[in-house]
Design an enzyme around this catalytic site. Structure first.
Site, PDB file in Angstrom:
ATOM      1  CB  THR A   7      -1.104   0.160   0.889  1.00 25.30           C
ATOM      2  OG1 THR A   7      -0.154  -0.475   2.298  1.00 25.30           O
ATOM      3  CG2 THR A   7      -2.004  -0.669   1.402  1.00 25.30           C
ATOM      4  CB  THR A  42      -0.544  -0.829   6.584  1.00 20.95           C
ATOM      5  OG1 THR A  42       0.019  -1.517   7.238  1.00 20.95           O
ATOM      6  CG2 THR A  42      -0.438   0.369   7.647  1.00 20.95           C
ATOM      7  CB  CYS A 180       6.496   0.331   7.134  1.00 21.71           C
ATOM      8  SG  CYS A 180       6.192  -1.575   6.252  1.00 21.71           S
TER       9      CYS A 180
END
Length: 348
Positions: A7, A42, A180
């Site tokens: 993502t 996420t 991340c």
């Protein structure tokens, strides 16, 4: 069915949910009755129910809640961290209803400890703020490091002294890269703005951490000047580490790209030394607009422990960044002694 796909964010720092959408479409086309679909990526709160669910219903021709079920259980694996392996971390689970949550708890409970979140959106929010908190902790240390540098103080010494108080939490300054921590905050920011609130602290932390890569590059250039080295005649070395034990990881962090471009803009030539990549894995770097015509056969010494311990590699790499000027000095000496061939990546 478990969906765990990247993502990322777009160039404008907005969520790129194309992978989630594509995966949901494929799952929907092959969905069987009474199946449970779990998203592990996420995302911002609402994606599972507001985006994934409609796609599944459209592609499958079935109805959620009667023909199939949905849930969310975020991935928490930290590559290279041998202290927090899959069986040692708590898995957050949430289903569309109590029955679905119970099934997910039973499934993941076969592997590790399970925590049942109140609902799917709560679980989605919990995951995204885990990385936001980490980003902000590092951002605070980075800002303090910038201030202490101007004051002529040693940041490590200041933190050690402050750490003698019982409620002072120990964190270290450093570059924030990967897929991340530098990315996930923008997911919650996007949702907040959509609801009419403009986050300030989250974005301030992101700005500080993004700036640190340019700051390190500037330190390197300043170090070269102090050595009397002409930038156009000097090669800077970049060290990228594979932190996943016994697993190839082909990728370049955002800080590396910023450092590379900053140094290039200051007319310094770049050499990349990667002791843990094979020539085949380095071909992946072409997607980052960098070409490597060949690999060095001999590599200069870099003070890292055995690569088996990824977490230790990460810690030592962070410590090494603090001594970037010393590294450049050592490299310049070693380069003259060995007369090794230099790689010249070029931007397309």
């Amino acid at each position: 069915m478990l969906i765990c796909v990247p993502t990322p964010v777009t160039k404008s720092k907005e969520p790129d949910l194309s992978y989630v959408k594509s995966a949901a479409e494929i799952v929907g086309e092959n969905l069987k009755k009474n199946a449970t679909v779990v998203l592990e990526s996420t995302v911002y709160p609402g994606v599972t129910e507001e985006l994934v669910k409609p796609i599944l219903e459209k592609e499958s021709g079935m109805y959620c809640g009667t023909d199939f079920y949905i849930g969310y259980s975020p991935e928490r694996i930290n590559p290279g961290d041998e202290a927090h392996t899959l069986d040692k971390i708590t898995k957050v689970v949430a289903g569309m209803d109590a029955e679905t949550t119970a099934r997910l708890a039973e499934l993941y409970g076969l592997v590790t400890t399970v925590y049942k979140a109140r609902d799917i959106k709560t679980a989605e929010a919990a995951k995204v703020i885990e990385n936001i908190q980490r980003d902000l902790n590092i951002a605070l240390m980075n800002e303090l490091a910038l201030i202490f540098q101007k004051l002529g103080l040693d940041t490590k010494s200041v933190l050690e002294a402050a750490g003698t108080k019982w409620n002072f939490h120990q964190y270290k300054p450093g570059l924030v890269g990967g897929h991340c921590i530098p990315v996930d905050p923008y997911y919650l920011v996007y949702k907040a703005k959509e609801l009419g609130y403009h986050p300030q602290v989250i974005l301030a932390g992101r700005a500080i951490n993004d700036y640190m890569a340019k700051h390190v590059a500037a330190m390197a250039i300043k170090g070269l000047n102090s050595l009397g080295k002409a930038k156009s005649d000097t090669e800077l070395s970049n060290y990228e580490l594979v932190l996943r034990k016994r697993q190839a990881l082909a990728g370049v962090t955002v800080p590396y790209k910023l450092i590379w471009h900053t140094a290039r803009n200051k007319r310094a030539r770049i050499e990349s030394l990667e002791p843990f990549y094979s020539s085949g894995q380095l071909q992946f770097l072409e997607s980052w607009n960098v070409e490597y015509p060949q690999l060095l056969e001999q590599l200069i010494h870099f003070p890292l422990a055995a690569h088996d311990d990824g977490a230790q590699c990460a810690r030592r790499c962070t410590d090494a960044l603090a001594g970037v000027i010393e590294l450049i000095t050592e490299y310049t000496t070693a380069r003259r002694a060995s007369k090794r061939e230099v790689l010249y990546p070029r931007a397309r």
